[in-house]
Each structure stands twice: as C-alpha cells, then as structure tokens.
Enzyme design. Structure first.
Site, PDB file in Angstrom:
ATOM      1  N   ASP A   1       0.814  -1.219   0.000  1.00 38.38           N
ATOM      2  CA  ASP A   1       0.000   0.000   0.000  1.00 38.38           C
ATOM      3  C   ASP A   1       0.847   1.269   0.000  1.00 38.38           C
ATOM      4  O   ASP A   1       0.456   2.288   0.562  1.00 38.38           O
ATOM      5  CB  ASP A   1      -0.953   0.032   1.218  1.00 38.38           C
ATOM      6  CG  ASP A   1      -1.791  -1.230   1.307  1.00 38.38           C
ATOM      7  OD1 ASP A   1      -2.245  -1.689   0.248  1.00 38.38           O
ATOM      8  OD2 ASP A   1      -1.958  -1.755   2.413  1.00 38.38           O
TER       9      ASP A   1
ATOM     10  N   LYS B   1       1.830   2.244  -5.024  1.00 39.30           N
ATOM     11  CA  LYS B   1       2.490   1.743  -6.237  1.00 39.30           C
ATOM     12  C   LYS B   1       1.649   1.994  -7.490  1.00 39.30           C
ATOM     13  O   LYS B   1       2.184   2.330  -8.529  1.00 39.30           O
ATOM     14  CB  LYS B   1       2.768   0.242  -6.122  1.00 39.30           C
ATOM     15  CG  LYS B   1       3.910  -0.064  -5.182  1.00 39.30           C
ATOM     16  CD  LYS B   1       4.191  -1.547  -5.109  1.00 39.30           C
ATOM     17  CE  LYS B   1       3.059  -2.329  -4.517  1.00 39.30           C
ATOM     18  NZ  LYS B   1       2.789  -2.056  -3.113  1.00 39.30           N
TER      19      LYS B   1
ATOM     20  N   ASN C   1      -5.108 -10.316  -4.401  1.00 39.56           N
ATOM     21  CA  ASN C   1      -4.921  -9.687  -3.082  1.00 39.56           C
ATOM     22  C   ASN C   1      -4.473  -8.241  -3.202  1.00 39.56           C
ATOM     23  O   ASN C   1      -4.645  -7.454  -2.287  1.00 39.56           O
ATOM     24  CB  ASN C   1      -3.892 -10.475  -2.237  1.00 39.56           C
ATOM     25  CG  ASN C   1      -2.598 -10.784  -2.959  1.00 39.56           C
ATOM     26  OD1 ASN C   1      -2.485 -10.576  -4.159  1.00 39.56           O
ATOM     27  ND2 ASN C   1      -1.627 -11.284  -2.224  1.00 39.56           N
TER      28      ASN C   1
ATOM     29  N   GLY D   1      -4.322  -4.348  -4.587  1.00 41.33           N
ATOM     30  CA  GLY D   1      -5.346  -3.381  -4.968  1.00 41.33           C
ATOM     31  C   GLY D   1      -4.659  -2.095  -5.319  1.00 41.33           C
ATOM     32  O   GLY D   1      -4.104  -1.431  -4.458  1.00 41.33           O
ATOM     33  N   HIS D   2      -4.601  -1.792  -6.601  1.00 40.12           N
ATOM     34  CA  HIS D   2      -3.944  -0.566  -7.030  1.00 40.12           C
ATOM     35  C   HIS D   2      -4.997   0.453  -7.417  1.00 40.12           C
ATOM     36  O   HIS D   2      -5.870   0.160  -8.225  1.00 40.12           O
ATOM     37  CB  HIS D   2      -3.017  -0.838  -8.214  1.00 40.12           C
ATOM     38  CG  HIS D   2      -1.777  -1.591  -7.834  1.00 40.12           C
ATOM     39  ND1 HIS D   2      -0.856  -2.018  -8.742  1.00 40.12           N
ATOM     40  CD2 HIS D   2      -1.317  -1.962  -6.629  1.00 40.12           C
ATOM     41  CE1 HIS D   2       0.126  -2.639  -8.110  1.00 40.12           C
ATOM     42  NE2 HIS D   2      -0.136  -2.622  -6.825  1.00 40.12           N
TER      43      HIS D   2
ATOM     44  N   GLN E   1       2.130  -5.757  -3.285  1.00 38.15           N
ATOM     45  CA  GLN E   1       2.496  -5.848  -1.853  1.00 38.15           C
ATOM     46  C   GLN E   1       3.838  -5.121  -1.614  1.00 38.15           C
ATOM     47  O   GLN E   1       4.156  -4.212  -2.348  1.00 38.15           O
ATOM     48  CB  GLN E   1       2.526  -7.292  -1.348  1.00 38.15           C
ATOM     49  CG  GLN E   1       1.159  -7.965  -1.306  1.00 38.15           C
ATOM     50  CD  GLN E   1       0.766  -8.605  -2.610  1.00 38.15           C
ATOM     51  OE1 GLN E   1       1.563  -9.252  -3.247  1.00 38.15           O
ATOM     52  NE2 GLN E   1      -0.477  -8.446  -3.002  1.00 38.15           N
TER      53      GLN E   1
ATOM     54  N   THR F   1       2.843 -12.358   2.661  1.00 38.96           N
ATOM     55  CA  THR F   1       2.078 -13.003   1.602  1.00 38.96           C
ATOM     56  C   THR F   1       2.891 -14.197   1.093  1.00 38.96           C
ATOM     57  O   THR F   1       3.987 -14.459   1.591  1.00 38.96           O
ATOM     58  CB  THR F   1       1.695 -11.984   0.502  1.00 38.96           C
ATOM     59  OG1 THR F   1       0.742 -12.597  -0.370  1.00 38.96           O
ATOM     60  CG2 THR F   1       2.905 -11.493  -0.295  1.00 38.96           C
TER      61      THR F   1
ATOM     62  N   THR G   1      -8.534  -3.551  -1.381  1.00 41.44           N
ATOM     63  CA  THR G   1      -9.112  -4.862  -1.688  1.00 41.44           C
ATOM     64  C   THR G   1     -10.159  -5.262  -0.657  1.00 41.44           C
ATOM     65  O   THR G   1     -11.217  -5.776  -0.999  1.00 41.44           O
ATOM     66  CB  THR G   1      -7.989  -5.934  -1.741  1.00 41.44           C
ATOM     67  OG1 THR G   1      -7.066  -5.540  -2.750  1.00 41.44           O
ATOM     68  CG2 THR G   1      -8.526  -7.313  -2.071  1.00 41.44           C
TER      69      THR G   1
ATOM     70  N   ASP H   1       2.043  14.769   1.455  1.00 39.08           N
ATOM     71  CA  ASP H   1       1.011  15.728   1.868  1.00 39.08           C
ATOM     72  C   ASP H   1       0.217  15.261   3.092  1.00 39.08           C
ATOM     73  O   ASP H   1      -0.342  16.082   3.810  1.00 39.08           O
ATOM     74  CB  ASP H   1       0.051  15.991   0.698  1.00 39.08           C
ATOM     75  CG  ASP H   1      -0.533  14.696   0.146  1.00 39.08           C
ATOM     76  OD1 ASP H   1       0.257  13.818  -0.236  1.00 39.08           O
ATOM     77  OD2 ASP H   1      -1.770  14.549   0.129  1.00 39.08           O
TER      78      ASP H   1
ATOM     79  N   VAL I   1       2.696  14.125  -3.996  1.00 39.82           N
ATOM     80  CA  VAL I   1       2.101  15.034  -3.016  1.00 39.82           C
ATOM     81  C   VAL I   1       0.572  15.074  -3.067  1.00 39.82           C
ATOM     82  O   VAL I   1      -0.045  15.854  -2.342  1.00 39.82           O
ATOM     83  CB  VAL I   1       2.685  16.472  -3.159  1.00 39.82           C
ATOM     84  CG1 VAL I   1       4.096  16.528  -2.630  1.00 39.82           C
ATOM     85  CG2 VAL I   1       2.639  16.949  -4.599  1.00 39.82           C
TER      86      VAL I   1
HETATM   87  P1  IMP Z   1      -2.588 -12.760   1.483  1.00 41.65           P
HETATM   88  O1  IMP Z   1      -1.660 -12.202   0.489  1.00 41.65           O
HETATM   89  O2  IMP Z   1      -4.042 -12.511   1.163  1.00 41.65           O
HETATM   90  O3  IMP Z   1      -2.311 -14.196   1.781  1.00 41.65           O
HETATM   91  O4  IMP Z   1      -2.355 -11.983   2.881  1.00 41.65           O
HETATM   92  C1  IMP Z   1      -1.144 -12.122   3.604  1.00 41.65           C
HETATM   93  C2  IMP Z   1      -0.748 -10.786   4.227  1.00 41.65           C
HETATM   94  O5  IMP Z   1      -0.411  -9.863   3.218  1.00 41.65           O
HETATM   95  C3  IMP Z   1      -1.849 -10.124   5.054  1.00 41.65           C
HETATM   96  O6  IMP Z   1      -1.252  -9.424   6.123  1.00 41.65           O
HETATM   97  C4  IMP Z   1      -2.444  -9.125   4.086  1.00 41.65           C
HETATM   98  O7  IMP Z   1      -3.065  -8.047   4.753  1.00 41.65           O
HETATM   99  C5  IMP Z   1      -1.199  -8.688   3.358  1.00 41.65           C
HETATM  100  N1  IMP Z   1      -1.473  -8.176   2.005  1.00 41.65           N
HETATM  101  C6  IMP Z   1      -1.755  -8.899   0.901  1.00 41.65           C
HETATM  102  N2  IMP Z   1      -1.932  -8.087  -0.150  1.00 41.65           N
HETATM  103  C7  IMP Z   1      -1.739  -6.833   0.297  1.00 41.65           C
HETATM  104  C8  IMP Z   1      -1.736  -5.556  -0.342  1.00 41.65           C
HETATM  105  O8  IMP Z   1      -1.950  -5.403  -1.547  1.00 41.65           O
HETATM  106  N3  IMP Z   1      -1.473  -4.493   0.465  1.00 41.65           N
HETATM  107  C9  IMP Z   1      -1.189  -4.630   1.789  1.00 41.65           C
HETATM  108  N4  IMP Z   1      -1.174  -5.796   2.417  1.00 41.65           N
HETATM  109  C10 IMP Z   1      -1.434  -6.895   1.670  1.00 41.65           C
END
Ligand code: IMP
Length: 442
Positions: free
Chosen positions: A13, A16, A38, A40-41, A223, A238, A299, A332, A413
């Site tokens: 997060d 990216k 998993n 989310g952009h 990630q 992950t 996500t 910011d 910013v």
């Molecule tokens: P998983 O990837 O769903 O198996 O989750 C494993 C860990 O990675 C957990 O702590 C999730 O919150 C974290 N995680 C997975 N994808 C993201 C992402 O895109 N942003 C932030 N944390 C993530």
C-alpha cells in the site's frame, strides 16, 4: 531502452498503482510478476478512479500489459476487470496477455484460505481471503492448475478431481451445498478457458522481443518487501517473492536484463493484517493519519494501521531489492502534523541493531530509535519543485534519504497523476543515470 522494476519498500500500500501509472507513461510494456487478486492498485486518471487487483495499472494508459507466470490468476476477478475496462471504452485486444504458465486460483483455494484463518485465532495471518496462500501451496506441491492446463480438458478434469479429493479434509466443516462441486467447477473453468484464450501467451517471449526492439519495460510489484515470503516478517507475509528478484522468476526475464530497481515508500508507514509494527503511531495521531491518508484497504476495505517512517525497514528493503532509487509517496498526508517522528534504527536489549531482524520475537522486543522533526503545517499538494517545499519538509526528506542511503528520485504530493516532484528525471525517461543525492545539496 531500459527495464525498470518497481517494488514496495514497506508492508504494501505504498502507492504503487499511482507511481506505476506515472512511470508507465514512457513504458511500452508493463508486467506484473507475483501476487494475485490480493493486490489493490488505485489509479486516478482524468478524474476517474480505477481500482485494479490483477490487471497491471499500465492498462489505464493503454500500454501492453502482461500478467506473468509468478502471478496467481483469479479468473472471475480478471474478467470483472476486463469488463470494467472495456466498459470504459478500452480496447484490450493484442494489449493484455496472461502467461500460459501462471497458476489459477480455484474456488476451493478461497475457501481453504478462509478456513485456515478461522481455524485458530492465534495463528491468523489476516489474509485478504483471496485464496493466495493455498494457490501457491498447490504450485509448490506441484499439483496446481496452470493456464495452459485449461486447454486440455482431460488433464484439467483429472487435476480438479484429484485436488478436490485432496482438499476435502480442509473443507469438512462446510455443508455439501457450501462446497463447490468439482463438475460444476470444471464446467465453469472450461467456459473461462474459451474466454481467456485470446489473452494467453508465453510472456517471457514477449518480453524478450520487446527488449530486443529496445522497448521500455516496467515490472510492477504488488504488496511490499515487509510482506515478502523470504525477507518479510514471516509468517505475517504473503506467499510470494514481492522483492525485485521476483520480477525475474515471475516473468521469465534474466537478472542481467534488469537495468534499475526503484522502491516506493510512503512518507510514513502503514500495515494491514496481523504482524509486528514497531513504529505504530500513538492512537490519536494514528487515527488522524488514517483519516487524512484514507488508509483503508483497496481490496478488503480494512483499516490500515499507521506508523512513522521506519528507516530500518526501508534499509532492509534497499539491500534485498538492490534499490537504485526511492520514490516517496503521500508526503502531503503529513502536512498537518506538528511534529514528525522518524525511526532511524532499533534498540534491542539496550544495543542498537545493525540490521532488520529475522526473528519476530526479537522484533517484538525492539524499541524504535526516533528523531523528532518539526512539521511544516503547510499544504504541499500543489508543489511541483523540491525547492518550493517548506524548509521543514525539505529537511525531513533529506534526512529520510540520508538514513535510508538511497537517492530519492520522485515525491508524490497528492493522488492525482500530475501531483509529483521529480528530483531526478531519468526514471521517467528510462535512461537510469545514477540520481544525484539531494542530501548532498547544500
Ligand atoms: P494474502 O496475500 O491474502 O495471503 O495476505 C497475507 C498478508 O499480506 C496479510 O497481512 C495481508 O493483509 C497482506 N497483504 C496482501 N496483499 C496486500 C496488499 O496489496 N497491500 C497490503 N497488504 C497486503
């Protein structure tokens, strides 16, 4: 020509999507190399917000986009995104490719993920419940279903049936109706196969051709380093290699063909899910940071925990990724903080630690070493030059650069496309000269 890998230097997060969108302006090809639905952009382009989980952010700019073999493909999500983009008038034909070697997330993977999370609260990871871990488990167990298997009906039927039997133990808590029926899954995935076919390719070959033609290639990580399966805060990670090396194994490009690695870090730190977080802010400031920075998962909508910038973590990221430059985002968000803390290292049992620890027990006993910097208490969202930032902001950024020991190339910013300060234009041009350290300026 050049190949650039962009990775998260914290726990995901880092912004990216927005940075990749910016860097993809000059890219010809954008490739994702790990993770799955998993991620989310969020990208804001021409006033429209796009949230993509699987399709690379470069698609919003109409670039050639690849989903590499290292990605685990959730087909319902993929087609939802395809529909979303085509519904907004985008033509994906001949632009979007999925590796024939990528592994498929099947309905039982999501169920197993949820079952594992619910089984024992003490061992919960806080996953996104997208079936990521169980899909990679099958890949490593060598029983996974790959994209190329979708086109061999007998093999697909055999794999789904055998895997189904293998998984029944893990899903025994579900009623018959709650469990996906293997025949129904097979039927559904054969339909998906027909729809997926025009997108399927050997992405390694496409990348090689692009490289030979002198094209600019951007590898988009999902990630962050703190969530890497090997170098993150295991087991609260992950299930893939989120670090730059993953770009090679996850797309089929050799390490000698990567020209530069840029790491993205927020001007502070966030984390979602379980796991240690040494620089967590005091509750009142944390709440404020979350509100100003809209720190909720793209996500899952979960609250992200907010903390101060952790240079110990980012130095670790710099080493394991070989970062050539750092991109600092969401400066910011700190505009309204009277005092800003910066963690320069950790104390462990009364001694400073030399590097980020592998043991979570050690990490749990670490005390951040903080410096306190005066806030600038001035909006920075409209600033486009480093010299125009308030002095206190410049001092803070210089110090961040110094303690991370990586030159800062860009600073964002605000969420919109044009809201950034470029300290080094070479990243945007893909010529990858060595950026000059701003901390060396007088
Ligand atoms: P998983 O990837 O769903 O198996 O989750 C494993 C860990 O990675 C957990 O702590 C999730 O919150 C974290 N995680 C997975 N994808 C993201 C992402 O895109 N942003 C932030 N944390 C993530």
């Amino acid at each position: 020509m050049g190949s650039l890998v962009v990775v998260g230097a914290q726990w995901g997060d880092e912004g990216k999507g927005r940075v990749v969108d910016l860097l993809s302006e000059q890219a010809d090809v954008v490739a994702r190399f790990q993770g799955g639905a998993n991620a989310g952009h969020t990208i804001v382009a021409d006033g429209e917000e796009y949230i993509l989980h699987l399709i690379p952010s470069g698609m919003v700019r109409g670039k050639t986009c690849l989903i590499g073999n290292g990605v685990v493909l959730d087909l319902p999500t993929f087609f939802e995104e395809v529909d979303h983009l085509t519904g907004r008038g985008m033509n994906l034909e001949g632009k979007l490719f999925v590796s024939d070697r990528a592994h498929i997330t099947l309905p039982y993977h999501r169920l197993l993920d949820a079952a594992r999370e619910a089984a024992n609260p003490a061992r919960k990871i806080g996953t996104t419940m997208r079936g990521i871990g169980p899909t990679y488990v099958d890949k490593m167990m060598r029983i996974g279903v790959r994209v190329c298997d979708l086109f061999e009906e007998d093999l697909l039927a055999e794999k789904i049936t055998a895997n189904w039997e293998d998984k029944t133990h893990g899903l025994r808590h579900l009623t018959e109706e709650q469990r996906p029926n293997p025949d129904a899954v097979l039927g559904q995935y054969l339909l998906f196969a027909a729809r997926l076919k025009p997108f399927v390719a050997d992405c390694s070959v496409i990348l090689e051709e692009a490289r030979r033609e002198g094209k600019h290639i951007l590898f988009e990580g999902a990630q962050g380093t703190g969530l890497d399966i090997d170098f993150g805060t295991y087991p609260y990670v992950t299930s893939s290699n989120t670090i730059a090396g993953g770009a090679c194994t996850g797309t089929g490009v050799g390490p000698t063909h990567i020209d530069h690695v840029a790491g993205i870090a927020k001007a502070y730190t966030t984390r979602v899910g379980e796991g240690p977080f040494p620089t967590l802010m005091e509750p009142f400031l944390e709440e404020r940071c979350r509100k100003i920075g809209h720190e909720f998962g793209a996500t899952t909508g979960r609250k992200r925990l907010c903390g101060w910038f952790d240079a110990m973590l980012v130095r670790h990221a710099a080493r394991v990724n070989g970062l050539g430059s750092l991109i600092l985002t969401k400066l910011d968000v700190l505009d309204e903080f009277e005092t800003i803390k910066l963690c320069t290292g950790y104390m462990y049992k009364g001694e400073p630690l030399s590097h980020f620890p592998s043991s979570l027990r050690v990490l749990a006993q670490c005390e951040p070493i903080y410096e306190e910097w005066p806030g600038w208490m001035t909006p920075t969202g409209g600033v486009r030059r480093f010299s125009e930032l308030p002095e206190a902001a410049r001092d803070y950024i210089r110090r961040v650069e110094e303690v991370c020991n990586v030159p800062i190339a860009l600073i964002s910013v605000s969420p919109s496309r044009e809201s950034y300060i470029a300290l080094d234009q070479s990243l945007l041009r893909y010529d990858f000269s060595v950026p000059e350290a701003i901390s060396s300026e007088s």
